[in-house]
Motif scaffolding. Structure first.
Motif, short mmCIF file in Angstrom:
data_model
loop_
_atom_site.label_atom_id
_atom_site.label_comp_id
_atom_site.label_asym_id
_atom_site.label_seq_id
_atom_site.Cartn_x
_atom_site.Cartn_y
_atom_site.Cartn_z
N PRO A 129 20.73 -7.45 5.72
CA PRO A 129 20.60 -6.62 6.94
C PRO A 129 20.75 -5.13 6.67
O PRO A 129 20.38 -4.32 7.50
CB PRO A 129 21.74 -7.13 7.81
N ASN A 130 21.29 -4.72 5.51
CA ASN A 130 21.47 -3.30 5.21
C ASN A 130 20.29 -2.70 4.45
O ASN A 130 20.37 -1.59 3.97
CB ASN A 130 22.75 -3.09 4.41
N VAL A 182 15.14 1.34 14.02
CA VAL A 182 16.54 1.00 13.88
C VAL A 182 17.32 1.49 15.10
O VAL A 182 16.80 2.25 15.92
CB VAL A 182 17.16 1.62 12.60
N ARG A 202 24.29 3.75 21.45
CA ARG A 202 23.23 3.07 20.69
C ARG A 202 21.93 3.85 20.91
O ARG A 202 21.35 3.79 21.99
CB ARG A 202 23.11 1.63 21.14
N ASN A 206 25.65 2.29 7.08
CA ASN A 206 26.55 1.40 7.80
C ASN A 206 26.55 1.66 9.29
O ASN A 206 27.01 0.83 10.06
CB ASN A 206 27.98 1.56 7.26
N LYS A 207 26.04 2.82 9.70
CA LYS A 207 25.98 3.14 11.12
C LYS A 207 24.61 2.84 11.72
O LYS A 207 24.28 3.30 12.81
CB LYS A 207 26.34 4.61 11.33
N GLU A 232 21.65 -0.33 12.48
CA GLU A 232 21.39 -1.76 12.54
C GLU A 232 19.91 -1.96 12.86
O GLU A 232 19.26 -1.07 13.43
CB GLU A 232 22.28 -2.47 13.55
N ASN A 233 19.40 -3.10 12.48
CA ASN A 233 17.99 -3.39 12.71
C ASN A 233 17.72 -3.47 14.20
O ASN A 233 18.50 -4.05 14.95
CB ASN A 233 17.60 -4.71 12.05
N SER A 234 16.62 -2.90 14.61
CA SER A 234 16.22 -2.96 16.01
C SER A 234 15.70 -4.37 16.31
O SER A 234 14.95 -4.93 15.52
CB SER A 234 15.14 -1.93 16.27
#
Length: 122
Positions: A53-54, A62, A77, A109-110, A112-114
Motif C-alpha cells: 500500500p505504500n 491519492v 483528507r 506515510n501521510k 493513502e491510496n484513493s
C-alpha cells in the motif's frame, strides 16, 4: 660439484601445484554457493499497488492526510495526484478552490491510496 647442480629439478614442486589447485577450487566453490543463495533474491517482482500500500506511481490519485497544526488532532483528507517520487518523499499536486494547483513534498506515510470509483453503466 657441477654435476650435482645439474641434477636438481627445475620444475615446481607438486605439493605447491596441489595447494594452488586447492585454493582455486575453494574460491570457485564459494562463488557457486554464494550465487545459489543470492539468486532467489534476484527473482523478486516489482512492487504492485495491491501487494504494497505504500507504493506510489506518478499520476496516481491519492488522499493526503493533512494536519494543519502538529498539536491538533484534526486530520483533513485532501485529494491529490502524485507528481514526482524521491527516496524519502513524494511530490503531490493539490488543487485549490479556484482551479489552480500547488505542489507539495510530503511524507509517504501521510498518503493513502484513493478508493477507486466504479463507473456507472447507463
Amino acid at each position: 660439484m657441477l654435476e650435482q647442480q645439474i641434477d636438481s629439478p627445475t620444475r615446481p614442486k607438486t605439493s605447491a601445484m596441489i595447494m594452488k589447485l586447492f585454493q582455486i577450487t575453494l574460491v570457485v566453490l564459494v562463488l557457486l554457493i554464494n550465487l545459489g543463495i543470492a539468486f532467489p533474491s534476484w527473482a523478486e517482482r516489482a512492487p504492485s499497488l495491491t501487494s504494497n500500500p505504500n507504493y506510489f506511481e506518478v499520476g496516481q490519485k491519492v488522499i493526503w492526510l493533512y494536519k494543519p497544526r502538529t498539536d491538533s488532532n484534526d486530520v483533513q483528507r485532501i485529494t491529490a495526484e502524485v507528481v514526482k517520487l524521491s527516496s524519502k518523499q513524494v511530490q503531490i499536486k493539490v488543487y485549490k478552490h479556484n482551479k489552480e494547483f500547488v505542489n507539495r513534498w510530503v511524507n509517504p506515510n501521510k498518503l493513502e491510496n484513493s478508493p477507486k470509483v466504479k463507473e456507472s453503466v447507463l
